[in-house]
Design a protein around this motif. Structure first.
Motif, PDB file in Angstrom:
ATOM      1  N   PRO A 326       0.799  -1.242   0.000  1.00 33.74           N
ATOM      2  CA  PRO A 326       0.000   0.000   0.000  1.00 33.74           C
ATOM      3  C   PRO A 326       0.824   1.281   0.000  1.00 33.74           C
ATOM      4  CG  PRO A 326      -0.641  -1.507   1.794  1.00 33.74           C
ATOM      5  CD  PRO A 326       0.682  -1.945   1.281  1.00 33.74           C
ATOM      6  N   VAL A 327       2.157   1.207   0.059  1.00 31.85           N
ATOM      7  CA  VAL A 327       2.959   2.419   0.224  1.00 31.85           C
ATOM      8  C   VAL A 327       2.788   3.356  -0.966  1.00 31.85           C
ATOM      9  CG1 VAL A 327       5.307   3.301   0.397  1.00 31.85           C
ATOM     10  CG2 VAL A 327       4.632   1.323   1.752  1.00 31.85           C
ATOM     11  N   VAL A 328       3.053   2.868  -2.173  1.00 34.06           N
ATOM     12  CA  VAL A 328       2.950   3.733  -3.357  1.00 34.06           C
ATOM     13  C   VAL A 328       1.508   4.208  -3.576  1.00 34.06           C
ATOM     14  CG1 VAL A 328       3.345   3.863  -5.842  1.00 34.06           C
ATOM     15  CG2 VAL A 328       4.976   2.672  -4.384  1.00 34.06           C
ATOM     16  N   PRO A 329       0.472   3.334  -3.431  1.00 33.27           N
ATOM     17  CA  PRO A 329      -0.891   3.867  -3.550  1.00 33.27           C
ATOM     18  C   PRO A 329      -1.201   4.985  -2.564  1.00 33.27           C
ATOM     19  CG  PRO A 329      -0.936   1.487  -3.759  1.00 33.27           C
ATOM     20  CD  PRO A 329       0.456   1.854  -3.373  1.00 33.27           C
ATOM     21  N   LEU A 330      -0.734   4.853  -1.320  1.00 34.50           N
ATOM     22  CA  LEU A 330      -0.978   5.921  -0.344  1.00 34.50           C
ATOM     23  C   LEU A 330      -0.258   7.207  -0.743  1.00 34.50           C
ATOM     24  CD1 LEU A 330      -0.762   3.931   3.007  1.00 34.50           C
ATOM     25  CD2 LEU A 330      -2.787   5.021   2.045  1.00 34.50           C
ATOM     26  N   LEU A 331       0.974   7.084  -1.218  1.00 32.28           N
ATOM     27  CA  LEU A 331       1.688   8.280  -1.676  1.00 32.28           C
ATOM     28  C   LEU A 331       0.995   8.892  -2.892  1.00 32.28           C
ATOM     29  CD1 LEU A 331       5.402   7.108  -1.314  1.00 32.28           C
ATOM     30  CD2 LEU A 331       4.156   8.720   0.136  1.00 32.28           C
ATOM     31  N   GLY A 332       0.454   8.025  -3.765  1.00 36.50           N
ATOM     32  CA  GLY A 332      -0.274   8.548  -4.916  1.00 36.50           C
ATOM     33  C   GLY A 332      -1.507   9.335  -4.501  1.00 36.50           C
ATOM     34  N   VAL A 333      -2.257   8.796  -3.549  1.00 40.34           N
ATOM     35  CA  VAL A 333      -3.448   9.508  -3.066  1.00 40.34           C
ATOM     36  C   VAL A 333      -3.045  10.810  -2.384  1.00 40.34           C
ATOM     37  CG1 VAL A 333      -5.414   9.371  -1.512  1.00 40.34           C
ATOM     38  CG2 VAL A 333      -4.755   7.374  -2.848  1.00 40.34           C
ATOM     39  N   ALA A 334      -1.937  10.757  -1.616  1.00 37.97           N
ATOM     40  CA  ALA A 334      -1.474  11.974  -0.944  1.00 37.97           C
ATOM     41  C   ALA A 334      -1.084  13.046  -1.964  1.00 37.97           C
ATOM     42  CB  ALA A 334      -0.283  11.645  -0.044  1.00 37.97           C
ATOM     43  N   ALA A 335      -0.332  12.656  -2.994  1.00 43.11           N
ATOM     44  CA  ALA A 335       0.054  13.627  -4.017  1.00 43.11           C
ATOM     45  C   ALA A 335      -1.162  14.155  -4.774  1.00 43.11           C
ATOM     46  CB  ALA A 335       1.046  12.978  -4.982  1.00 43.11           C
ATOM     47  N   TRP A 336      -2.097  13.259  -5.058  1.00 46.84           N
ATOM     48  CA  TRP A 336      -3.317  13.688  -5.751  1.00 46.84           C
ATOM     49  C   TRP A 336      -4.117  14.665  -4.902  1.00 46.84           C
ATOM     50  CZ3 TRP A 336      -8.463  11.790  -4.500  1.00 46.84           C
ATOM     51  CH2 TRP A 336      -9.439  12.262  -5.368  1.00 46.84           C
ATOM     52  N   ALA A 337      -4.246  14.371  -3.595  1.00 44.49           N
ATOM     53  CA  ALA A 337      -4.998  15.262  -2.715  1.00 44.49           C
ATOM     54  C   ALA A 337      -4.306  16.615  -2.573  1.00 44.49           C
ATOM     55  CB  ALA A 337      -5.171  14.610  -1.340  1.00 44.49           C
ATOM     56  N   ALA A 338      -2.959  16.615  -2.583  1.00 45.29           N
ATOM     57  CA  ALA A 338      -2.229  17.874  -2.436  1.00 45.29           C
ATOM     58  C   ALA A 338      -2.336  18.735  -3.696  1.00 45.29           C
ATOM     59  CB  ALA A 338      -0.770  17.593  -2.122  1.00 45.29           C
ATOM     60  N   ALA A 339      -2.299  18.071  -4.872  1.00 46.87           N
ATOM     61  CA  ALA A 339      -2.315  18.830  -6.124  1.00 46.87           C
ATOM     62  C   ALA A 339      -3.712  19.069  -6.661  1.00 46.87           C
ATOM     63  CB  ALA A 339      -1.483  18.091  -7.176  1.00 46.87           C
ATOM     64  N   ARG A 340      -4.706  18.458  -6.069  1.00 48.31           N
ATOM     65  CA  ARG A 340      -6.059  18.532  -6.612  1.00 48.31           C
ATOM     66  C   ARG A 340      -6.600  19.949  -6.724  1.00 48.31           C
ATOM     67  NH1 ARG A 340     -11.451  15.588  -4.084  1.00 48.31           N
ATOM     68  NH2 ARG A 340     -12.780  15.853  -5.921  1.00 48.31           N
ATOM     69  N   PRO A 341      -6.380  20.819  -5.730  1.00 46.97           N
ATOM     70  CA  PRO A 341      -6.930  22.177  -5.877  1.00 46.97           C
ATOM     71  C   PRO A 341      -6.356  22.948  -7.055  1.00 46.97           C
ATOM     72  CG  PRO A 341      -6.403  21.714  -3.584  1.00 46.97           C
ATOM     73  CD  PRO A 341      -5.804  20.614  -4.393  1.00 46.97           C
ATOM     74  N   GLU A 342      -5.157  22.571  -7.527  1.00 47.95           N
ATOM     75  CA  GLU A 342      -4.504  23.304  -8.605  1.00 47.95           C
ATOM     76  C   GLU A 342      -4.753  22.686  -9.975  1.00 47.95           C
ATOM     77  OE1 GLU A 342      -3.195  26.018  -7.637  1.00 47.95           O
ATOM     78  OE2 GLU A 342      -3.298  25.549  -5.492  1.00 47.95           O
ATOM     79  N   LEU A 343      -5.412  21.514 -10.050  1.00 46.57           N
ATOM     80  CA  LEU A 343      -5.576  20.792 -11.304  1.00 46.57           C
ATOM     81  C   LEU A 343      -7.046  20.744 -11.702  1.00 46.57           C
ATOM     82  CD1 LEU A 343      -3.248  17.734 -10.639  1.00 46.57           C
ATOM     83  CD2 LEU A 343      -2.673  19.826 -11.874  1.00 46.57           C
ATOM     84  N   THR A 344      -7.251  20.588 -13.009  1.00 51.12           N
ATOM     85  CA  THR A 344      -8.597  20.307 -13.494  1.00 51.12           C
ATOM     86  C   THR A 344      -8.872  18.813 -13.376  1.00 51.12           C
ATOM     87  OG1 THR A 344      -7.832  19.965 -15.766  1.00 51.12           O
ATOM     88  CG2 THR A 344      -8.433  22.222 -15.116  1.00 51.12           C
ATOM     89  N   SER A 345     -10.114  18.424 -13.551  1.00 53.75           N
ATOM     90  CA  SER A 345     -10.472  17.014 -13.402  1.00 53.75           C
ATOM     91  C   SER A 345      -9.782  16.146 -14.451  1.00 53.75           C
ATOM     92  CB  SER A 345     -11.995  16.846 -13.498  1.00 53.75           C
ATOM     93  OG  SER A 345     -12.473  17.339 -14.748  1.00 53.75           O
ATOM     94  N   THR A 346      -9.537  16.688 -15.638  1.00 52.78           N
ATOM     95  CA  THR A 346      -8.866  15.898 -16.671  1.00 52.78           C
ATOM     96  C   THR A 346      -7.369  15.746 -16.417  1.00 52.78           C
ATOM     97  OG1 THR A 346      -8.580  17.900 -18.014  1.00 52.78           O
ATOM     98  CG2 THR A 346     -10.548  16.565 -18.406  1.00 52.78           C
ATOM     99  N   GLN A 347      -6.771  16.637 -15.618  1.00 54.83           N
ATOM    100  CA  GLN A 347      -5.341  16.582 -15.351  1.00 54.83           C
ATOM    101  C   GLN A 347      -4.987  15.719 -14.144  1.00 54.83           C
ATOM    102  OE1 GLN A 347      -4.595  20.776 -14.877  1.00 54.83           O
ATOM    103  NE2 GLN A 347      -4.172  21.080 -17.063  1.00 54.83           N
ATOM    104  N   GLU A 348      -5.970  15.360 -13.340  1.00 58.25           N
ATOM    105  CA  GLU A 348      -5.676  14.645 -12.097  1.00 58.25           C
ATOM    106  C   GLU A 348      -4.986  13.294 -12.313  1.00 58.25           C
ATOM    107  OE1 GLU A 348      -9.356  14.451 -10.046  1.00 58.25           O
ATOM    108  OE2 GLU A 348      -9.404  16.580  -9.542  1.00 58.25           O
TER     109      GLU A 348
END
Length: 813
Positions: A326-348
């Motif tokens: 689960p390490v990489v999936p958790l880091l992926g979700v963390a990065a996605w949650a951190a960058a989500r306010p700056e990205l559009t839905s198609t860029q996520e």
């Protein structure tokens, strides 16, 4: 002591000394009965020894927990002998062990005492007041804390654990009573219970260190989990903060569980509670993501670090992989949650695929025995990104095929607008980047795990999909899209041909990718007339060049594309569909050439292409009898040419049938109602040729010699008989078919038997059809009954033969 009566070993009824049981009739005399009695005696002895050893074990454990180290008592072993003729007294059967009885009683007692404490607290509130109730509970808690010391000294370990559990419950009730009595009344409820649980956890831990009871250690671990949740409640923390705090506490629990000096039960309980807190952190993090909180990434990052640390310290391979996955999936979700306010839905999805690729690169730096779990987690993130873009990829892949239903109808527009007659692509350049990143991730995983061959197939698929979406992602024009696909196909195919002598698996994957891109370009070109004529020729040439290195499927694909190019050129020149079918005979002839020249393992592609093109030619010419006759004749001649190969003799039968069909179509178009004058001479010549062939080649089969001649002689007349009102033609066909069967049986040849028998059967059914309704229904029942009798008789005969064979074998022994 009175000896209990002997009982029957089967039904347990008392025995009366008879030779058989009077209740169930079981025989009680003889060698078998004596052996059964011996087995029962041994089982009784083993049961007695087991009960004795269980009792000794419980006493020894109790003395060890009490701190005794003196000599162990000597217990006389149970006797291992028994009377050979007299009865042995069986010990009474116990359905529960003394240990189970003890635990049950103590557990129930503990529950009752705890319940009594709770009821007392509620009752004392009305009768003693807050201060009196608190004083009584403090006194009872002190008694419950002191009692285990005396109980352990006397070896009553289980009782001490039960009393200690009651003490834990009383301590919580005491904390509640003290609060009601006015202790820390200026402090809010959450802060009070935060401090109270922390103090009680420390007290339980100290008590467990002095008094060796497990309940105290467990209570300390459980109570230690509560202060932080009370703090979160006090400050009204949001989901993001709760996720970070719970993740940190789960990490602390993991560190405690990893300390080997602590008791095993403490480490196990701490690890379990850490897992529960981790789930709570994930839940809170998910809520924070839904609420678009900027700090939602914190909890996922901490959990990833905790799991990575646990996986690094784990010694068991299975546990290590489970923690690392689960390490990489958790880091992926963390990065996605951190960058989500700056990205559009198609860029996520870009964030996830980037984390997957970077995670696999970091995994490559680990020792080989620590890579599997983390690599699997990174691949799981890759799969998630592909699922997100699946709809756009499927549209890009399937859209061009819709032009086949409405070819050469494209209007001007970009590649995205020209994807299909009624399609507009919903993807973006992100789809292309995700596919390319997924292909890179799969290749990296293969290199990291030393399993490159296993990743070739998915990498090939991803490369083809990347080529498909390349012009769509770049939003090129339709013409540029076709050119781009052809260039990509050529580059991939050329790279595969260059690597073929040195790395065959990689080369085949690249060639397959190039072939897939070329095929899509060919399908997409059907949207425009000029594009079809150019692209089909280019792709057919590409496939032909690849077939020189890898003949087989590529050979067939090249020939089919060449035939498609020929048909497209005919339509471009204004030919009708039936004329196009005649033009395709050139392609059928072209397919027969490699079918003659190539080896067996290479020519199957050419043969399959020949069959495909022949079917297409017949389908195009089916509406015009003249062209249909020519197409059938041409395909029949091509089949006869292929049948000149020794291992393709059977194709000659197909060629003869096609030639006959050509004649039938021509005769039907001319209004001929009697085919015999036309087919009889051909059948006689074919029979003579077959007889001469059998004389010169005795090994030739009857199908090769006479199959086409018999079909030519019988089938046209059989088909014509269906349109006659008179049964004369049918009877003559039946006589000829029976004659063929008789000749085949006399000469022991298969073709006359099978063909004549099939024709005779069909003709008999045709002649009997008008009388089917007039037949009495009992004939059906009689026929079925006769069939069943015959089958039963055959089955009985086979059983009789087997029985006789077994009797003969027994006599030989």
């Amino acid at each position: 002591m009175t000896t209990p009566p002997l009982t029957c070993p089967e039904c347990r009824a008392p025995l009366t000394g008879t030779a058989a049981c009077t209740s169930c009739g079981l025989p009680l005399v003889g060698p078998l009965a004596y052996r059964l009695w011996q087995v029962d005696q041994q089982l009784a002895l083993l049961a007695q020894q087991s009960h004795q050893l269980q009792d000794d074990r419980g006493r020894l454990l109790a003395r060890l927990r009490a701190g005794e180290t003196g000599p162990a008592p000597v217990t006389a072993p149970a006797s291992t002998s028994w009377a050979g003729s007299g009865p042995t007294v069986l010990p009474p059967r116990h359905e529960t062990s003394p240990q189970q009885v003890q635990n049950t009683l103590l557990t129930l007692g503990t529950i009752l005492l705890a319940g009594a404490g709770i009821v007392f607290t509620a009752w004392a509130y009305r009768h003693l007041g807050d201060t009196g109730r608190a004083s009584v509970l403090v006194a009872l808690t002190a008694v419950a804390a002191a009692a285990p010391v005396t109980l352990l000294r006397r070896g009553l370990t289980a009782t001490a654990e039960s009393v200690a559990a009651v003490g834990v419950v009383l301590s919580l009730l005491t904390a509640y009573a003290l609060r009601r009595a006015g202790l820390a009344e200026d402090v809010d409820v959450s802060s009070y219970w935060c401090a109270a649980t922390a103090v009680l956890a420390a007290a339980a831990g100290g008590y467990g260190a002095v008094v060796p009871v497990r309940v105290a250690r467990w209570a300390s671990v459980l109570l230690a989990q509560l202060p932080l949740p009370f703090v979160l409640e006090r400050v009204q923390a949001g989901p993001a903060t709760a996720s970070v705090v719970l993740a940190a506490q789960a990490g602390a629990d993991a560190l405690v569980a990893a300390r080997s000096r602590l008791p095993r039960d403490v480490r196990a309980l701490t690890g379990l509670l850490g897992g529960v807190l981790a789930l709570g952190s994930l839940t809170a993090g998910a809520a924070a993501v839904v609420d678009h909180e900027r700090g939602a990434w914190g909890g996922f990052t901490i959990l990833a670090g905790v799991l990575a640390l646990g996986a690094w310290q784990a010694t068991d391979q299975g546990l290590r992989d489970a923690l690392a996955a689960p390490v990489v999936p958790l880091l992926g979700v963390a990065a996605w949650a951190a960058a989500r306010p700056e990205l559009t839905s198609t860029q996520e999805p870009l964030v996830l695929v980037a984390v997957a690729v970077l995670g696999l690169q970091v995994v490559g730096l680990l020792p080989r025995d620590r890579r599997l779990g983390a690599a699997a987690g990174a691949l799981a993130v890759t799969v998630v990104t592909l699922v997100v873009e699946a709809e756009a990829v499927l549209e890009a892949l399937a859209g061009p095929f819709t032009w086949l239903a409405d070819p050469w109808s494209r209007s001007e527009g970009t590649a995205r607008a020209a994807l299909g007659p009624d399609l507009a692509w919903d993807g973006t350049v992100v789809t292309l980047i995700v596919l390319a990143g997924a292909a890179l991730a799969v290749v990296t995983a293969g290199l990291v795990l030393d399993r490159v061959p296993m990743t070739l197939a998915p990498t090939t698929v991803l490369l083809v999909l990347s080529a498909v979406t390349l012009p769509l992602g770049l939003a090129t024009s339709y013409e540029d899209a076709l050119l781009l696909l052809l260039v990509v196909a050529g580059i991939l195919a050329t790279a595969g041909l260059v690597l073929l002598p040195r790395a065959r698996l990689v080369a085949v994957s690249l060639i397959a990718s190039g072939a897939g891109a070329g095929l899509l370009a060919a399908v997409w070109s059907t949207a425009d007339e000029d594009a079809t004529l150019v692209v089909l020729a280019v792709v057919a040439s590409l496939y032909a060049g690849l077939a020189l290195a890898l003949p087989g499927a590529l050979t067939g694909a090249a020939l089919v594309l060449g035939a498609a190019e020929l048909a497209a050129y005919g339509v471009h020149q204004g030919l009708e569909a039936d004329q196009v079918g005649g033009l395709l005979l050139v392609a059928v002839a072209a397919c027969s050439v490699p079918a003659l020249l190539l080896r067996l393992d290479h020519r199957w592609g050419a043969e399959a292409a020949g069959v495909t093109v022949a079917v297409a030619a017949v389908a195009c010419a089916v509406d015009d009898p003249g062209w249909l006759s020519w197409v059938l004749a041409g395909t029949g001649l091509a089949a006869l040419v292929v049948s000149t190969r020794r291992d393709r003799r059977a194709v000659g039968l197909v060629g003869g049938l096609l030639l006959s069909a050509s004649s039938w179509v021509r005769l039907a178009d001319a209004g001929v109602t009697s085919p015999e004058p036309y087919v009889a001479p051909l059948a006689v010549l074919a029979l003579v040729a077959g007889w001469l062939r059998r004389r010169s080649h005795p090994t030739a089969s009857s199908w090769e010699a006479y199959g086409a001649a018999l079909m030519t002689a019988l089938v046209p007349s059989l088909l014509r008989s269906f349109a006659d009102d008179s049964p004369t033609r049918g009877l003559l066909v039946l006589l000829a078919a029976v004659a063929a069967v008789l000749v085949g049986g006399w000469a022991k040849q298969q073709a006359p038997l099978v063909i004549g028998g099939a024709v005779a059967l069909v003709e008999v059914l045709r002649l009997l059809a008008p009388y089917a309704d007039a037949l009495p229904r009992w004939l059906l029942l009689a026929g079925l009954g006769l069939l069943l009798v015959l089958v039963g008789a055959t089955y009985e005969a086979r059983l009789r033969d087997l029985r006789r064979l077994r009797e003969r074998f027994d006599r030989l022994a």
